[in-house]
Design a protein around this motif. Structure first.
Motif, PDB file in Angstrom:
ATOM      1  N   LEU A 291       0.870  -1.441  -0.012  1.00  3.21           N
ATOM      2  CA  LEU A 291       0.018   0.031  -0.112  1.00  3.21           C
ATOM      3  C   LEU A 291       0.941   1.193   0.029  1.00  3.21           C
ATOM      4  CD1 LEU A 291      -2.706  -1.000   2.551  1.00  3.21           C
ATOM      5  CD2 LEU A 291      -3.268  -0.335   0.267  1.00  3.21           C
ATOM      6  N   LEU A 292       2.016   1.226   0.724  1.00  2.91           N
ATOM      7  CA  LEU A 292       2.917   2.307   0.927  1.00  2.91           C
ATOM      8  C   LEU A 292       3.314   2.834  -0.554  1.00  2.91           C
ATOM      9  CD1 LEU A 292       3.565   3.987   3.568  1.00  2.91           C
ATOM     10  CD2 LEU A 292       5.706   2.263   3.664  1.00  2.91           C
ATOM     11  N   VAL A 293       3.618   1.848  -1.318  1.00  4.63           N
ATOM     12  CA  VAL A 293       4.057   2.218  -2.788  1.00  4.63           C
ATOM     13  C   VAL A 293       3.035   3.162  -3.294  1.00  4.63           C
ATOM     14  CG1 VAL A 293       4.670   1.316  -5.037  1.00  4.63           C
ATOM     15  CG2 VAL A 293       5.257   0.249  -2.720  1.00  4.63           C
ATOM     16  N   TYR A 294       1.742   2.894  -3.372  1.00  8.08           N
ATOM     17  CA  TYR A 294       0.823   3.629  -3.791  1.00  8.08           C
ATOM     18  C   TYR A 294       0.591   4.755  -3.120  1.00  8.08           C
ATOM     19  CZ  TYR A 294      -0.419  -0.508  -6.822  1.00  8.08           C
ATOM     20  OH  TYR A 294      -0.347  -1.478  -7.766  1.00  8.08           O
ATOM     21  N   MET A 295       0.701   4.861  -1.824  1.00  9.17           N
ATOM     22  CA  MET A 295       0.434   6.054  -0.989  1.00  9.17           C
ATOM     23  C   MET A 295       1.454   7.039  -1.611  1.00  9.17           C
ATOM     24  SD  MET A 295      -0.636   3.966   2.388  1.00  9.17           S
ATOM     25  CE  MET A 295      -0.407   5.402   3.712  1.00  9.17           C
ATOM     26  N   ARG A 296       2.371   6.639  -1.171  1.00  6.05           N
ATOM     27  CA  ARG A 296       3.742   7.808  -1.505  1.00  6.05           C
ATOM     28  C   ARG A 296       3.690   8.258  -3.163  1.00  6.05           C
ATOM     29  NH1 ARG A 296       7.662   7.144   2.174  1.00  6.05           N
ATOM     30  NH2 ARG A 296       8.269   4.889   2.965  1.00  6.05           N
ATOM     31  N   LEU A 297       2.935   7.364  -3.973  1.00  6.09           N
ATOM     32  CA  LEU A 297       2.673   7.831  -5.449  1.00  6.09           C
ATOM     33  C   LEU A 297       1.672   8.932  -5.467  1.00  6.09           C
ATOM     34  CD1 LEU A 297       2.648   4.884  -7.772  1.00  6.09           C
ATOM     35  CD2 LEU A 297       4.270   6.608  -7.885  1.00  6.09           C
ATOM     36  N   LYS A 298       0.706   8.909  -4.195  1.00  4.22           N
ATOM     37  CA  LYS A 298      -0.251   9.949  -4.113  1.00  4.22           C
ATOM     38  C   LYS A 298       0.277  11.042  -3.526  1.00  4.22           C
ATOM     39  CE  LYS A 298      -4.616   7.402  -5.087  1.00  4.22           C
ATOM     40  NZ  LYS A 298      -5.423   8.307  -5.994  1.00  4.22           N
ATOM     41  N   GLY A 299       1.613  11.028  -3.104  1.00  7.32           N
ATOM     42  CA  GLY A 299       2.115  12.171  -2.164  1.00  7.32           C
ATOM     43  C   GLY A 299       2.319  11.935  -0.726  1.00  7.32           C
ATOM     44  N   TYR A 300       2.133  10.909  -0.255  1.00  6.86           N
ATOM     45  CA  TYR A 300       2.053  10.518   1.117  1.00  6.86           C
ATOM     46  C   TYR A 300       3.653  10.538   1.626  1.00  6.86           C
ATOM     47  CZ  TYR A 300       2.135   7.737   5.598  1.00  6.86           C
ATOM     48  OH  TYR A 300       2.315   7.450   6.901  1.00  6.86           O
ATOM     49  N   VAL A 301       3.785  11.514   2.729  1.00  4.51           N
ATOM     50  CA  VAL A 301       4.903  11.441   3.170  1.00  4.51           C
ATOM     51  C   VAL A 301       4.642  11.323   4.890  1.00  4.51           C
ATOM     52  CG1 VAL A 301       6.910  12.927   4.081  1.00  4.51           C
ATOM     53  CG2 VAL A 301       5.726  12.968   1.975  1.00  4.51           C
ATOM     54  N   PRO A 302       5.330  10.122   5.549  1.00  3.71           N
ATOM     55  CA  PRO A 302       4.923   9.930   7.044  1.00  3.71           C
ATOM     56  C   PRO A 302       5.128  11.070   7.970  1.00  3.71           C
ATOM     57  CG  PRO A 302       6.359   8.169   5.797  1.00  3.71           C
ATOM     58  CD  PRO A 302       6.225   9.290   4.713  1.00  3.71           C
ATOM     59  N   ASN A 303       4.163  11.464   8.498  1.00  2.73           N
ATOM     60  CA  ASN A 303       4.139  12.528   9.584  1.00  2.73           C
ATOM     61  C   ASN A 303       4.721  12.015  10.833  1.00  2.73           C
ATOM     62  OD1 ASN A 303       3.649  14.557  11.066  1.00  2.73           O
ATOM     63  ND2 ASN A 303       1.441  14.827  10.583  1.00  2.73           N
ATOM     64  N   THR A 304       6.137  11.953  10.682  1.00  7.82           N
ATOM     65  CA  THR A 304       6.757  11.399  12.138  1.00  7.82           C
ATOM     66  C   THR A 304       6.692  12.096  12.991  1.00  7.82           C
ATOM     67  OG1 THR A 304       8.871  12.110  10.865  1.00  7.82           O
ATOM     68  CG2 THR A 304       8.369   9.837  10.820  1.00  7.82           C
ATOM     69  N   SER A 305       6.248  13.651  13.208  1.00  3.95           N
ATOM     70  CA  SER A 305       6.222  14.440  14.135  1.00  3.95           C
ATOM     71  C   SER A 305       5.208  13.856  15.118  1.00  3.95           C
ATOM     72  CB  SER A 305       5.967  15.768  13.595  1.00  3.95           C
ATOM     73  OG  SER A 305       4.312  15.943  13.223  1.00  3.95           O
ATOM     74  N   VAL A 306       4.328  13.199  14.849  1.00  2.00           N
ATOM     75  CA  VAL A 306       3.460  12.682  15.572  1.00  2.00           C
ATOM     76  C   VAL A 306       3.885  11.469  16.697  1.00  2.00           C
ATOM     77  CG1 VAL A 306       1.398  13.012  14.187  1.00  2.00           C
ATOM     78  CG2 VAL A 306       2.254  10.772  14.430  1.00  2.00           C
ATOM     79  N   VAL A 307       5.168  11.100  16.242  1.00  2.00           N
ATOM     80  CA  VAL A 307       5.863  10.194  17.200  1.00  2.00           C
ATOM     81  C   VAL A 307       6.783  11.221  18.130  1.00  2.00           C
ATOM     82  CG1 VAL A 307       7.413   8.255  17.371  1.00  2.00           C
ATOM     83  CG2 VAL A 307       5.977   8.345  15.434  1.00  2.00           C
ATOM     84  N   LEU A 308       6.070  11.126  19.393  1.00  2.00           N
ATOM     85  CA  LEU A 308       6.822  12.127  20.198  1.00  2.00           C
ATOM     86  C   LEU A 308       7.892  11.719  21.174  1.00  2.00           C
ATOM     87  CD1 LEU A 308       3.432  13.582  20.983  1.00  2.00           C
ATOM     88  CD2 LEU A 308       5.015  14.535  19.503  1.00  2.00           C
ATOM     89  N   LEU A 309       8.897  11.213  20.345  1.00  2.00           N
ATOM     90  CA  LEU A 309       9.986  10.688  21.032  1.00  2.00           C
ATOM     91  C   LEU A 309      11.367  11.088  20.327  1.00  2.00           C
ATOM     92  CD1 LEU A 309       8.996   6.678  21.075  1.00  2.00           C
ATOM     93  CD2 LEU A 309       8.959   8.488  23.317  1.00  2.00           C
ATOM     94  N   ASP A 310      12.297  11.328  21.063  1.00  2.00           N
ATOM     95  CA  ASP A 310      13.518  11.943  20.603  1.00  2.00           C
ATOM     96  C   ASP A 310      14.216  10.629  19.965  1.00  2.00           C
ATOM     97  OD1 ASP A 310      15.069  13.914  19.853  1.00  2.00           O
ATOM     98  OD2 ASP A 310      16.103  14.271  22.050  1.00  2.00           O
TER      99      ASP A 310
END
Length: 635
Positions: A535-554
Motif C-alpha cells: 500500500l505504501l508504494v501507492y500512497m507515496r505515489l499519491k504524495g504520502y509522506v509519513p508524518n513522523t512528528s506525531v511520534v513524540l520521542l527523541d
DNA sequence: CTAGGGTTAG
C-alpha cells in the motif's frame, strides 16, 4: 393501567335498560345469570359507577357485592366525587380491603405520599392493616425513597407476624437497598429463612445501581434458579457498569441455555452492541425484533437508533427513525447526536428545526447534541446562539456538560481566551472535563501557556487520569521542549500512572479482532506488513509522506517510521483489508483518538482500494471515502 | 380480578 372497555359495560348496561348513550348499543343478550362477575369490574369513571349503582338498586343486589376496589379507585381518581364516597360509607365490610384498594391506587399515583397519609389515617380509624396494606405502603416508600417511614412499616410487618411473608421481605430488601442502605439489605437478605428468584434479582439490580458489579455477578452465579429477568438484569448491569463485552458474553450464554429475549432484554443487548460497536449482533437482534413485532416499542426503536449510530451506520439509524410512528424526545436527541458525531452538523440543525415544528420540546440532552454538532464542524456562531437560546427560549439551565461543549467548541476553533473566560465566569465549579476540553484545544493550536493553566486545574481535579499528562507532554514534545516533556512523564511515573495503550478493533464476520500499537505477534503479522508495504508504494505515489512528528520521542527518523507504521488503527485496517472481500466497508473502533498520520493515510487508502473505511474513535466517527473524510479534517 | 424483581439519548 386503566383498562376495561367502558363500551362493553355500557352495552351490558343497556340490556338492562338503564341509561342509553348515543345508540352505541349492540343488541346484546341479557346477562341475567351472573351479572356480578360479568359486569362489576367494568367501570372507571364516576359516570359509569353511577350506572352500575343504579343497576344494583334496581336488581336488589346487596351493595357489598360491588367490586370495592374499583369503587375505591373511582374515589381516588376523583377525590372530590362524593357519590363514590357515599357508596363507600354504606359498606362496612371488609374494611381493610377497601382501604387497601385505595392505598394501592395512591401508591401508584403521581403523589405516592397520599398512600402514606392514608395509612396513618387508617391507623387512626383502628382499621387493622394486613400484608397487602404493608406492601402498598412500602411501594410508596420505595417510590419516595422514604427510609424513615419504610422502617416503621418494616417494624409493623414484624408486629403483625408477617415476617415470613416473602413478598413483603422482598419489597423491604428493595427499599433498603434502593435507599442506599445496601448493608441493611444484605443483613436482611442473609437472615431471610427463604428466598426466591425475586429476592435474588432485587439484590442483583440494586448492587448494580450501587456500582458493585462484582458482587452482583457473584449473586447471579450463586443463585439457585435464574429466569429471564435475572439474565436481563445482569446483562443490563454489565452495560450500566461500562462492561458491554461481558454483557454480550453473558447474552451468548443465555442463548445457549435456550432462553428467548423479550423486549427488555432486547434493549439491554442492543445497548451493549452500541457500546462495543457490535453491528453484526445488533443487526441480528433487529431482525429478531422485527419478527416478533418488538419494533413498535419506542424503547426498542430508540435503542436501535443509538446502536446503528454508534456502529457507524447512520443510514440504518435514519431508516429506523423514519419508520417510527411515534417518537419521544429520546428518539430526536439520539438522532441529532448521531448526525453530530458523524460530522453532519447541517442535517443535525435541520432535524432540530423539524422537531420544533412537530411541537416536541427539547431538553438538555437535545442541546448537548446540537452543541456537539456545532463543535465538530466549527460552527461557532450557531453554537453560541444555541447556548443562549436554550435558557432564553426553552428555560433549560445549562449544566456542566453544556459548558464542556461550549469550551470544546471555542477552544477547538482556536478561541482559547474566550474559552478560558467562559470557564472563569461559569456559575458552576468547572470539572476536569471542562478544563480537559480547553487543554485539547491548546494541543490543536499549540498554545503552551494556556495548556499549563489548564493543567494546573486538572492536576487538582483529576490527578489520576493519564490522558491529560499525555496531552501536555505531547504539546511540549511538538514544540521540541523535550525537557518539559520528560518532566511531565516523570510526574506520571511518580504518580504510578501509565499511558493508556492504544488499541483498535476490526470486526470480520462477527468476530472482533483487536490490535494494540506495535503488535507484531499476530499470526498474520507477516501478511499485514507485506500488505502495508504494498500500500505504501501507492500512497507515496499519491504524495504520502509519513508524518513522523506525531511520534513524540527523541529518536531517529527511521525508528519513528517503524513506530508510526505499527499504530493500532493501521494494523486493524490492513488486517481488515486482507480478510474481507473487495468493496466491503471496513469498520474500526479505537479507544483513543485517531492519530493525524493514520487519518491522512486512511484517506489515501480509501481511494486506493476503493472502499469505505469507518473509524469510531473516542469522540466521533470518521468515514473515509474516495480520499476524503466525513470530518472534513476538522477534529 | 389486592402484593414483589429487568429497559432507551449525553
Amino acid at each position: 393501567m386503566v383498562c376495561p372497555l367502558p363500551c362493553a359495560s355500557l352495552c351490558m348496561l343497556s340490556s338492562f335498560n338503564i341509561e342509553q348513550r348515543h345508540g352505541s348499543h349492540i343488541s346484546s343478550k341479557p346477562i341475567s345469570e351472573s351479572p356480578k362477575t360479568e359486569l362489576f369490574h367494568k367501570f372507571n369513571s364516576p359516570f359509569e359507577l353511577k350506572q352500575v349503582h343504579t343497576l344494583v338498586i334496581k336488581t336488589g343486589m346487596p351493595i357489598s357485592d360491588l367490586p370495592l376496589s374499583r369503587v375505591a379507585s373511582v374515589c381516588s381518581l376523583t377525590p372530590s366525587f362524593p357519590y363514590a364516597q357515599q357508596i363507600f360509607q354504606q359498606v362496612d365490610q371488609p374494611e381493610t380491603f377497601i382501604w387497601n384498594s385505595c392505598l394501592r391506587d395512591f401508591a401508584e399515583s403521581d403523589s405516592p405520599f397520599d398512600a402514606i397519609l392514608l395509612f396513618y389515617q387508617m391507623r387512626r380509624y383502628n382499621v387493622l392493616p394486613d400484608s397487602f396494606t404493608c406492601s402498598f405502603v412500602l411501594k410508596a416508600c420505595v417510590r419516595l425513597q422514604y427510609l424513615f417511614h419504610g422502617r416503621i412499616i418494616h417494624a409493623f410487618v414484624e408486629k403483625l407476624g408477617l415476617q415470613l411473608n416473602l413478598v413483603l421481605l422482598n419489597v423491604i430488601v428493595h427499599l433498603y437497598a434502593s435507599c442506599g442502605r445496601i448493608n441493611d439489605a444484605i443483613l436482611l437478605f442473609d437472615k431471610m429463612p427463604q428466598r426466591d428468584v425475586v429476592t435474588w434479582n432485587t439484590m442483583i439490580t440494586q448492587l448494580v445501581k450501587m456500582g458493585d458489579i462484582d458482587s452482583a455477578y457473584k449473586m447471579f452465579v450463586q443463585m439457585p434458579d435464574r429466569n429471564l429477568r435475572s439474565w436481563t438484569a445482569m446483562i443490563a448491569g454489565f452495560v450500566q457498569c461500562g462492561k458491554p463485552k461481558e454483557a454480550i458474553a453473558l447474552f451468548t450464554k443465555m442463548e445457549e441455555v435456550g432462553l428467548k429475549l423479550n423486549e427488555v432484554t432486547v434493549v439491554a443487548v442492543l445497548a451493549a452492541c452500541a457500546d462495543v460497536g457490535a453491528l453484526h449482533l445488533g443487526r441480528r437482534i433487529h431482525d429478531y425484533s422485527d419478527k416478533r413485532g418488538f419494533t413498535r416499542n419506542i424503547h426498542i426503536s430508540n435503542t436501535l437508533i443509538d446502536m446503528y449510530i454508534k456502529c457507524g451506520c447512520l443510514k440504518a439509524a435514519c431508516d429506523v427513525f423514519k419508520n417510527m410512528k411515534e417518537r419521544t424526545i429520546v428518539s430526536w436527541s439520539a438522532m441529532i447526536q448521531g448526525l453530530a458525531i458523524h460530522g453532519k452538523a447541517k442535517e443535525a440543525l435541520e432535524l432540530f428545526s423539524e422537531m420544533i415544528c412537530t411541537g416536541m420540546k427539547p431538553n438538555g440532552v437535545t442541546f448537548l447534541g446540537l452543541l456537539n454538532a456545532c463543535s465538530h464542524m466549527g460552527l461557532i456562531n450557531e453554537g453560541r446562539s444555541f447556548f443562549a437560546s436554550m435558557t432564553k427560549d426553552y428555560g433549560i439551565i445549562p449544566c456542566i456538560e453544556h459548558y464542556g461543549c461550549m469550551v470544546d467548541l471555542l477552544s477547538r476553533a482556536g478561541l482559547l481566551e474566550e474559552a478560558h473566560e467562559l470557564i472563569e465566569q461559569m456559575p458552576i465549579k468547572p470539572n476536569a472535563a471542562v478544563w480537559g476540553a480547553l487543554l485539547g484545544g491548546c494541543k490543536v493550536h499549540k498554545n503552551i501557556e494556556m495548556a499549563e493553566i489548564a493543567m494546573r486545574h486538572l492536576h487538582e481535579l483529576d490527578p489520576l487520569n493519564d490522558g491529560y499528562y499525555v496531552v501536555l507532554s505531547n504539546i511540549y514534545s511538538e514544540a521540541k521542549k523535550w525537557e518539559d516533556a520528560a518532566k511531565v512523564r516523570k510526574m506520571m511515573r511518580n504518580r504510578g500512572l501509565k499511558k493508556t495503550i492504544g488499541w483498535s478493533s476490526v470486526t470480520i464476520g462477527g468476530t472482533v479482532h483487536e490490535f494494540v500499537a506495535g503488535d507484531e505477534t499476530h499470526p498474520q503479522s507477516k501478511d499485514i506488513f507485506k500488505m502495508w508495504n504494498h500500500l505504501l508504494v501507492y500512497m507515496r505515489l499519491k504524495g504520502y509522506v509519513p508524518n513522523t512528528s506525531v511520534v513524540l520521542l527523541d529518536i531517529e527518523e527511521e525508528e519513528k517510521e517503524k513506530i508510526l507504521f505499527r499504530h493500532s488503527e493501521k494494523l486493524a485496517l490492513v488486517f481488515g483489508l486482507i480478510n474481507t472481500p473487495p468493496g466491503e466497508t471496513i469498520r474500526i473502533c479505537k479507544n483513543l483518538r485517531v492519530c493525524e498520520d493514520c487519518h491522512a493515510s486512511f484517506k489515501l487508502i480509501s481511494s486506493i482500494v476503493k472502499r469505505e473505511i469507518v473509524v469510531r474513535d473516542r469522540n466521533r466517527f470518521h468515514c473515509f471515502k474516495d480520499g476524503y473524510c466525513s470530518c472534513k479534517d476538522y477534529w
